[in-house]
Design an enzyme around this catalytic site. Structure first.
Site, PDB file in Angstrom:
ATOM      1  N   GLN A  36      31.660 -87.180  65.856  1.00  0.00           N
ATOM      2  CA  GLN A  36      32.252 -86.078  65.028  1.00  0.00           C
ATOM      3  C   GLN A  36      31.745 -84.582  64.997  1.00  0.00           C
ATOM      4  O   GLN A  36      30.607 -84.488  65.252  1.00  0.00           O
ATOM      5  CB  GLN A  36      32.332 -86.253  63.400  1.00  0.00           C
ATOM      6  CG  GLN A  36      31.109 -86.659  63.123  1.00  0.00           C
ATOM      7  CD  GLN A  36      30.828 -87.836  61.736  1.00  0.00           C
ATOM      8  OE1 GLN A  36      32.044 -88.130  61.201  1.00  0.00           O
ATOM      9  NE2 GLN A  36      29.924 -88.455  61.495  1.00  0.00           N
ATOM     10  N   HIS A  67      27.886 -87.795  43.589  1.00  0.00           N
ATOM     11  CA  HIS A  67      27.154 -89.167  44.093  1.00  0.00           C
ATOM     12  C   HIS A  67      26.889 -89.810  42.543  1.00  0.00           C
ATOM     13  O   HIS A  67      26.758 -90.950  42.832  1.00  0.00           O
ATOM     14  CB  HIS A  67      25.802 -88.655  44.800  1.00  0.00           C
ATOM     15  CG  HIS A  67      26.244 -88.160  46.232  1.00  0.00           C
ATOM     16  ND1 HIS A  67      26.162 -86.835  46.445  1.00  0.00           N
ATOM     17  CD2 HIS A  67      26.666 -88.683  47.121  1.00  0.00           C
ATOM     18  CE1 HIS A  67      26.368 -86.537  47.956  1.00  0.00           C
ATOM     19  NE2 HIS A  67      26.679 -87.894  48.079  1.00  0.00           N
ATOM     20  N   GLU A  91      24.097 -88.542  54.281  1.00  0.00           N
ATOM     21  CA  GLU A  91      23.290 -87.368  53.625  1.00  0.00           C
ATOM     22  C   GLU A  91      22.082 -88.030  52.975  1.00  0.00           C
ATOM     23  O   GLU A  91      21.144 -87.409  52.530  1.00  0.00           O
ATOM     24  CB  GLU A  91      23.805 -86.570  52.539  1.00  0.00           C
ATOM     25  CG  GLU A  91      25.023 -85.632  53.183  1.00  0.00           C
ATOM     26  CD  GLU A  91      26.472 -86.542  52.275  1.00  0.00           C
ATOM     27  OE1 GLU A  91      26.564 -87.657  52.593  1.00  0.00           O
ATOM     28  OE2 GLU A  91      27.319 -85.793  52.011  1.00  0.00           O
ATOM     29  N   ASP A 111      24.994 -95.914  58.425  1.00  0.00           N
ATOM     30  CA  ASP A 111      26.096 -94.999  58.750  1.00  0.00           C
ATOM     31  C   ASP A 111      25.982 -94.925  60.209  1.00  0.00           C
ATOM     32  O   ASP A 111      24.904 -95.109  61.169  1.00  0.00           O
ATOM     33  CB  ASP A 111      25.374 -93.628  58.394  1.00  0.00           C
ATOM     34  CG  ASP A 111      26.255 -92.438  58.372  1.00  0.00           C
ATOM     35  OD1 ASP A 111      26.860 -92.110  57.269  1.00  0.00           O
ATOM     36  OD2 ASP A 111      26.596 -92.184  59.491  1.00  0.00           O
ATOM     37  N   ASP A 161      30.901 -94.877  51.017  1.00  0.00           N
ATOM     38  CA  ASP A 161      30.819 -93.226  50.943  1.00  0.00           C
ATOM     39  C   ASP A 161      31.007 -93.119  52.429  1.00  0.00           C
ATOM     40  O   ASP A 161      30.257 -92.398  52.974  1.00  0.00           O
ATOM     41  CB  ASP A 161      29.349 -92.878  50.559  1.00  0.00           C
ATOM     42  CG  ASP A 161      29.194 -91.623  50.483  1.00  0.00           C
ATOM     43  OD1 ASP A 161      30.199 -90.974  50.395  1.00  0.00           O
ATOM     44  OD2 ASP A 161      27.960 -91.108  50.519  1.00  0.00           O
ATOM     45  N   PRO A 170      35.968 -92.031  62.663  1.00  0.00           N
ATOM     46  CA  PRO A 170      35.093 -93.324  62.706  1.00  0.00           C
ATOM     47  C   PRO A 170      35.442 -94.246  61.678  1.00  0.00           C
ATOM     48  O   PRO A 170      35.006 -95.485  61.713  1.00  0.00           O
ATOM     49  CB  PRO A 170      33.715 -92.753  63.077  1.00  0.00           C
ATOM     50  CG  PRO A 170      33.536 -91.502  62.647  1.00  0.00           C
ATOM     51  CD  PRO A 170      34.923 -90.860  62.685  1.00  0.00           C
TER      52      PRO A 170
HETATM   53  N1  SAM Z   1      31.409 -87.486  50.358  1.00  0.00           N
HETATM   54  C1  SAM Z   1      32.118 -87.448  51.760  1.00  0.00           C
HETATM   55  C2  SAM Z   1      33.666 -87.350  51.594  1.00  0.00           C
HETATM   56  O1  SAM Z   1      33.926 -86.612  50.577  1.00  0.00           O
HETATM   57  O2  SAM Z   1      34.395 -87.555  52.538  1.00  0.00           O
HETATM   58  C3  SAM Z   1      31.713 -88.881  52.571  1.00  0.00           C
HETATM   59  C4  SAM Z   1      30.120 -88.593  52.808  1.00  0.00           C
HETATM   60  S1  SAM Z   1      29.250 -89.284  54.011  1.00  0.00           S
HETATM   61  C5  SAM Z   1      28.728 -87.668  54.834  1.00  0.00           C
HETATM   62  C6  SAM Z   1      30.351 -89.848  55.110  1.00  0.00           C
HETATM   63  C7  SAM Z   1      29.820 -90.635  56.169  1.00  0.00           C
HETATM   64  O3  SAM Z   1      30.553 -91.661  56.892  1.00  0.00           O
HETATM   65  C8  SAM Z   1      29.273 -89.800  57.606  1.00  0.00           C
HETATM   66  O4  SAM Z   1      27.789 -89.596  57.405  1.00  0.00           O
HETATM   67  C9  SAM Z   1      29.861 -90.582  58.860  1.00  0.00           C
HETATM   68  O5  SAM Z   1      28.893 -90.719  59.720  1.00  0.00           O
HETATM   69  C10 SAM Z   1      29.979 -92.092  57.931  1.00  0.00           C
HETATM   70  N2  SAM Z   1      30.930 -92.990  58.671  1.00  0.00           N
HETATM   71  C11 SAM Z   1      32.154 -92.735  59.128  1.00  0.00           C
HETATM   72  N3  SAM Z   1      32.671 -93.752  59.880  1.00  0.00           N
HETATM   73  C12 SAM Z   1      31.559 -94.671  59.773  1.00  0.00           C
HETATM   74  C13 SAM Z   1      31.610 -95.993  60.324  1.00  0.00           C
HETATM   75  N4  SAM Z   1      32.565 -96.690  60.930  1.00  0.00           N
HETATM   76  N5  SAM Z   1      30.279 -96.889  59.930  1.00  0.00           N
HETATM   77  C14 SAM Z   1      29.444 -96.326  59.037  1.00  0.00           C
HETATM   78  N6  SAM Z   1      29.696 -94.945  59.147  1.00  0.00           N
HETATM   79  C15 SAM Z   1      30.572 -94.187  59.150  1.00  0.00           C
END
Ligand code: SAM
Length: 295
Positions: A36, A67, A91, A111, A161, A170
């Protein structure tokens, strides 16, 4: 020169017909990982912000609202908080909130994007506030879907999350019936699964309602709760799922006892906030009761 002309702007596009323009007075990083686009910037209104693929993920001014809402109703409702799983959560702020609970002996966070974790640790250390160094933290960089398929463990609480399940995200493969079955198989029979579940704004709640309808096939109790997150510019929704407990029905004493045992000071969540989170407006209750498609 007027200030607005000196600023650069981050334009978050909610839909082709709707944008939120954020002035930025600092751009710390703008790059692309394998998964991303990642940007960390500072807005004069919301402070530091993490933006993935053009979507605000969290902001300094109000990340504790998001959170604390994601974590504490789930843990307050859980009978077994010893082993908690977070899917996503790059994060480290979800991890921070989970580790405030003294009953947690291990919190595994999975993550997919190591660069999000690395850049958050570097530019947003207040978000994790030492959580990555906590001996109870088990941080795995990998696809949560692969992890769920291969791990043999079961958890008292699972917190999702993840980024929004847009077509090219992803996280998209994690939103379907098969994966919801898999997640349930990783929960104790009495466990609680809470996910961040998109916006519940009146004009844009279709995705949230679709998630709720799908999850009702899997759990006896599926309940929506919402709060306004200013940096998201909308009412944000979560879903609380369990076969044992209906999160909206937690007794006030249970919530007070849970909150009293948390380390540090809460910003958002307590017994009064709990009631507010689960007090939904009529239009949303009607939408959730109506039919429609599922994943
Ligand atoms: N608060 C957020 C929102 O409003 O969408 C979500 C926060 S957090 C940063 C989202 C995380 O999901 C990202 O760090 C991303 O890399 C992770 N992520 C996305 N697809 C994933 C997967 N298949 N497996 C694990 N983590 C994933």
């Amino acid at each position: 020169m007027p200030k607005t002309e000196r600023w650069q702007w981050y334009v978050e596009e909610f839909s082709p017909a709707e944008q939120h323009h954020h002035a930025i007075d600092d751009l710390f990083v703008a790059t692309r990982s394998k998964y991303q686009q990642i940007a960390v910037m500072r807005s004069p209104v919301f402070g530091k912000m993490l933006v993935l693929d053009g979507d605000t993920q969290s902001a300094e001014a109000d990340e504790r609202i998001y959170h604390e809402a994601l974590v504490h109703p789930a843990l307050a409702a859980s009978d077994d908080r010893s082993d908690v799983l977070i899917v996503g959560g790059g994060e480290g702020a979800t991890l921070r909130e989970v580790l405030r609970c003294p009953d947690v002996r291990r919190c595994t966070m999975v993550d997919i994007d190591g660069l999000v974790v690395e850049l958050s640790r570097k530019h947003l250390p207040e978000w994790s506030d030492g959580a990555f160094e906590d001996p109870r933290a088990n941080v795995i960089v990998g696809d949560a879907l692969e992890f769920l398929r291969s791990c043999g463990d079961r958890y008292g609480a699972i917190l999702s999350d993840l980024t929004e399940p847009l077509a090219d995200s992803p996280s998209n493969p994690l939103f379907n019936d098969e994966v919801f079955t898999l997640i349930k198989s990783r929960l104790h029979d009495d466990g609680v699964y809470v996910l961040q579940a998109s916006t519940a704004a009146v004009h844009n709640a279709a995705l949230h309602c679709k998630m709720a309808r799908t999850l009702r096939k899997h759990y006896r109790h599926v309940v929506t709760f919402t709060t306004h997150v200013p940096a998201f510019d909308t009412e944000w929704a979560f879903l609380g799922c369990s076969d044992r407990v209906e999160l909206s029905q937690l007794e006030a004493q249970r919530i007070d006892d849970y909150c009293a045992r948390l380390s540090g000071e809460s910003f958002f969540y307590d017994g009064v906030t709990h009631r507010r989170l689960f007090s939904l407006p009529l239009y949303l209750r009607r939408m959730l009761a109506g039919g429609g498609d599922t994943f």
